[in-house]
Motif scaffolding. Structure first.
Motif: not given
Length: 134
Positions: A46-69
């Protein structure tokens, strides 16, 4: 140009688009808006925000909160998501310890964390209005 008034998109990497779509659309209830010109799946918020999901089989995740609701009723939101298969995490760190209900509480704020199938850490929080004095 004032970027503060422009729509924003958070982009997370995922290894399997179909699995991510099942989680974000099915479990979290975020509607798929379509794909951008690069093929990235865009989910609506809702509002002016969106979430993009980018496919990358080799992605390394940050280990911290990426998105909060932000939610009005954390227990109710958690129960609803648990009913859709979402598992909430427990933490026992020096400055962050969740209780037996997977909730971290501090003065005026409560939060609980869960991960998507690719390990991106997401959060529900209730309260915690922050005043910025700069």
């Amino acid at each position: 140009m004032n970027l503060a008034s422009r729509p924003a998109t958070t982009i997370l990497t995922v290894a399997d688009e179909a699995r991510a779509k099942d989680f974000y659309e099915g479990a979290l209830g975020l509607p798929v808006r379509g794909k951008d010109p690069t093929g990235m799946m865009i989910l609506g918020l809702d509002g002016s925000a969106s979430l993009g999901l980018m496919v990358d089989p080799n992605a390394v995740h940050s280990g911290h909160t990426a998105l909060t609701f932000e939610v009005d009723d954390i227990e109710g939101a958690m129960a609803e998501l648990e009913g859709r298969g979402v598992h909430f995490e427990d933490y026992d760190l020096p400055d962050l310890k969740t209780d037996e209900h997977h909730i971290f509480s501090t003065e005026g704020e409560r939060a609980s964390w869960f991960a998507d199938p690719d390990g991106n850490i997401l959060c529900l929080h209730q309260g915690g209005a922050i005043e910025y004095n700069m």
